[in-house]
Design a protein around this motif. Structure first.
Motif, PDB file in Angstrom:
ATOM      1  N   GLY A 389      36.369  68.188  39.900  1.00 50.22           N
ATOM      2  CA  GLY A 389      35.263  69.139  39.339  1.00 50.22           C
ATOM      3  C   GLY A 389      34.909  69.919  40.405  1.00 50.22           C
ATOM      4  O   GLY A 389      35.261  70.297  41.385  1.00 50.22           O
ATOM      5  N   ASP A 390      33.284  70.152  39.922  1.00 52.69           N
ATOM      6  CA  ASP A 390      32.580  71.113  40.873  1.00 52.69           C
ATOM      7  C   ASP A 390      32.169  70.475  41.884  1.00 52.69           C
ATOM      8  O   ASP A 390      30.667  70.605  42.338  1.00 52.69           O
ATOM      9  N   VAL A 391      32.991  69.946  42.864  1.00 51.91           N
ATOM     10  CA  VAL A 391      32.343  69.214  44.270  1.00 51.91           C
ATOM     11  C   VAL A 391      33.104  69.714  45.232  1.00 51.91           C
ATOM     12  O   VAL A 391      34.442  70.187  45.101  1.00 51.91           O
ATOM     13  N   VAL A 396      39.566  60.593  46.325  1.00 50.91           N
ATOM     14  CA  VAL A 396      39.402  59.330  45.894  1.00 50.91           C
ATOM     15  C   VAL A 396      38.614  58.389  47.222  1.00 50.91           C
ATOM     16  O   VAL A 396      39.037  58.647  48.486  1.00 50.91           O
ATOM     17  N   TYR A 397      37.609  57.783  46.798  1.00 50.18           N
ATOM     18  CA  TYR A 397      36.813  57.219  47.739  1.00 50.18           C
ATOM     19  C   TYR A 397      36.316  55.857  47.412  1.00 50.18           C
ATOM     20  O   TYR A 397      36.243  55.489  46.215  1.00 50.18           O
ATOM     21  N   GLU A 398      36.448  54.812  48.628  1.00 48.84           N
ATOM     22  CA  GLU A 398      36.086  53.572  48.419  1.00 48.84           C
ATOM     23  C   GLU A 398      34.774  53.459  49.075  1.00 48.84           C
ATOM     24  O   GLU A 398      34.276  53.676  50.016  1.00 48.84           O
ATOM     25  N   LEU A 405      25.435  57.772  41.679  1.00 44.60           N
ATOM     26  CA  LEU A 405      26.299  59.049  41.718  1.00 44.60           C
ATOM     27  C   LEU A 405      25.628  60.070  42.612  1.00 44.60           C
ATOM     28  O   LEU A 405      26.692  60.676  43.249  1.00 44.60           O
ATOM     29  N   GLY A 406      24.560  60.256  42.873  1.00 40.13           N
ATOM     30  CA  GLY A 406      23.956  61.075  44.060  1.00 40.13           C
ATOM     31  C   GLY A 406      24.470  60.929  45.349  1.00 40.13           C
ATOM     32  O   GLY A 406      24.885  61.829  45.973  1.00 40.13           O
ATOM     33  N   ASN A 411      27.065  62.120  49.958  1.00 37.56           N
ATOM     34  CA  ASN A 411      27.421  61.518  51.191  1.00 37.56           C
ATOM     35  C   ASN A 411      29.102  61.525  51.514  1.00 37.56           C
ATOM     36  O   ASN A 411      29.554  61.111  52.467  1.00 37.56           O
ATOM     37  N   HIS A 412      29.837  61.800  50.229  1.00 38.14           N
ATOM     38  CA  HIS A 412      31.405  61.616  50.300  1.00 38.14           C
ATOM     39  C   HIS A 412      32.018  62.858  50.085  1.00 38.14           C
ATOM     40  O   HIS A 412      33.049  63.084  50.758  1.00 38.14           O
TER      41      HIS A 412
END
Length: 586
Positions: A389-391, A396-398, A405-406, A411-412
């Motif tokens: 979406g709007d990021v 995919v993040y581990e 969520l923030g 940070n990722h």
């Protein structure tokens, strides 16, 4: 088997002839109607010659947010110049939400597409010029050897399997390690893995045969983590399945992969062959008396195949209609025998957990936050999230279980796209509905929140929500593996209606309340979106959908019918001012 035979025949010429169906019926020793009932159910199979070019454009969540629907309509109008030679249509999620919009042109994936690029691709196809499909390998390659879920750094040695069969490993030791680690099912349900393994181990097989099945169907819009795991660390998944077979007493297994993941299918088959060559699979694993065989089962298509009992029905060459439960798959699964069915990520964590009996994994959870301290047991482990979406950096993040969520966004994902504010969040694909930037306390579990906040707090910031299934259940919101962030430039009502259409389109139709209810809810949403509803009628929508939702939850066999109302229901619940604005536009 009927479905693999259908895949093979269709691959030859692009469709299935009556002769194909008759030959398959004869080969499988079944009546012709059995083959026909399978072909008629699954959208992947065609019984007439396809056009010269077939373009399928994703219409869900991230792709919808990026304008895929009007782009499809524009391309369809342009393609009319070719008559019946070109077919353009929208399809459900293709699992490339991090590279939206996505399309498949004649079974070739094209990601980050726009109208002009698809035009050029169609022209090239019509004129027999080569095209350049995108590759999932480029997406997964940065993760190879970089995730803790892969203890081997890129290529599996199957050390945990070898240790088990050569050093006297016991099923009790493995199950205890899973319990100590706190490993949960990573497909959405979040059940405790060790309990499922124990149930299958203790179950009695009437014919002496048990099975292990990995659910890699992953058709939930916004969810694509399993896609990357299968590319970056298929050995972790396969090793987890081998150990599972040794523990529960199974010697056959399958990886059930959606057919829209051709590279993952190829990668898994290559890794299975490599595992056999080094002695980790097959007869006499690493010189022991233990045996295990694995195969890949490409799905014939359809979101409903992700439901575990529907998946088993498909593997039995039937229409993928969910089963009534009980009995559960742990006792009566594939071919009515005990079956361990788990998600890709669940199996993939097993080798890492067994390295130190689960101690390292158990320490990984984020625990010290106000919203987790008093509403959940100790949060354990790591997990993978798909975010789109709007990021700025979807992917995919581990991450440690329980981060907010923030933290995941900032940070990722390097923050919000173009500095937008959050307009809405889907924390579980479309199934959890839409949450607002600030959630009113009265819409959460007040009893749980009394331990955390005082009477002056009226809202919880969505960015502060912990990404932990225990906390989400305690506080009253749904959490899955696929997260979609909507920025303040989007039309939240249009996105909610698009999500409702997904469930209407993907309902298998077996349950009447789901089949009719999902259509009724979508019809109401579309009328609101087109400003055909006034404020008086709007006042009746919420209770009507609330009642429909209750009926669907109580009477639908599977989760699709139980969550199909959530997109529009949560929109009316959390965004009443936007609903009223749609009515005033009337």
């Amino acid at each position: 088997m009927i479905i693999p035979a259908l895949h093979e025949r269709q691959h030859r010429r692009g469709y299935l002839t009556r002769t194909d169906l008759e030959e398959i019926a004869q080969e499988c020793n079944v009546p012709l109607y059995r083959v026909n009932e399978v072909v008629s159910f699954y959208p992947h199979f065609r019984t007439s010659p396809p056009p010269t070019v077939v373009v399928n454009v994703c219409r869900d969540m991230a792709c919808h947010l990026r304008g895929s629907v009007p782009m499809t309509e524009q391309l369809s109008a342009w393609a009319k110049q070719y008559g019946d030679e070109v077919e353009v249509c929208g399809v459900s999620c293709l699992g490339r939400c991090d590279r939206a919009p996505a399309a498949i042109v004649d079974e070739e994936l094209h990601a980050c597409v726009d109208y002009r690029r698809l035009q050029k691709t169609v022209d090239a196809r019509i004129n027999n010029r080569p095209t350049s499909p995108d590759s999932d390998w480029d997406t997964a390659k940065p993760h190879i050897g970089k995730w803790d879920i892969d203890p081997y750094g890129g290529q599996g040695n199957y050390d945990m399997v070898q240790r088990f069969v050569t050093q006297g490993g016991t099923p009790d030791e493995v199950i205890t390690a899973l319990q100590h680690a706190g490993l949960l099912g990573m497909g959405g349900a979040g059940g405790r893995a060790y309990l499922k393994w124990s149930d299958v181990r203790e179950a009695k097989a009437s014919n002496g045969q048990k099975y292990v099945v990995c659910n890699a169907d992953e058709s939930e819009p916004g969810t694509f983590k399993d896609r990357d795991i299968l590319m970056a660390a298929p050995h972790s998944v396969i090793e987890g399945m081998i150990i599972a077979g040794l523990v529960v007493g199974a010697n056959r297994g399958w990886i059930y992969v959606r057919h829209e993941y051709p590279e993952q299918i190829k990668r898994c088959r290559e890794e299975i062959k490599r595992a056999e060559e080094i002695g980790a699979l097959g007869n006499g694993i690493f010189g022991s008396r233990s045996n295990m065989t694995l195969e890949v089962f490409p799905s014939p298509g359809g979101y409903i195949c992700g439901e575990q009992t529907a998946l088993i029905e498909a593997m039995e060459d039937k229409r993928a209609e969910p089963r009534n439960r009980p009995p559960e798959l742990m006792t009566n699964g594939l071919h009515d025998q005990p079956t361990l069915l788990s998600n890709v990520e669940t199996f993939a964590w097993v080798p890492t957990i067994l390295k130190d009996s689960g101690d390292w994994f158990a320490r990984q959870g984020e625990r010290d936050t106000a919203l987790t301290r008093d509403v959940a047991d100790r949060i354990k482990g790591k997990r993978l999230f798909s975010i789109s979406g709007d990021v700025n950096k979807p992917g995919v993040y581990e991450v440690p279980t329980g981060i907010s969520l923030g933290e995941l966004i900032d940070n990722h994902c390097d923050g919000m796209l173009d500095g937008q504010a959050i307009a809405a969040v889907a924390l579980s694909g479309p199934s959890g509905g839409l949450l607002p930037p600030r959630i009113p306390i009265e819409h959460l579990n007040r009893r749980a929140l009394e331990k955390i906040v005082d009477d002056t707090v009226t809202h919880i910031d969505v960015r502060d929500l912990p990404l932990d299934i225990q906390v989400s259940r305690a506080l009253g919101y749904m959490l899955g593996a696929g997260i979609v962030i909507y920025g303040d430039r989007c039309d939240v009502l249009a996105e909610a209606v698009a999500n409702s259409r997904f469930y209407r389109n993907e309902s298998c139709g077996k349950c009447v309340p789901c089949r009719l209810g999902s259509k009724k809810i979508t019809d109401m949403g579309e009328r609101l979106l087109s400003s055909q509803i006034d404020l008086v009628e709007l006042g009746t929508m919420y209770p009507v959908i609330d009642e429909l939702s209750s009926v669907m939850q109580a009477t639908s066999i599977c989760g699709l019918g139980q969550v199909a109302s959530n997109p529009l229901f949560t929109f009316l619940k959390y965004f009443p001012e936007l609903a009223e604005e749609a009515c005033r536009n009337r």
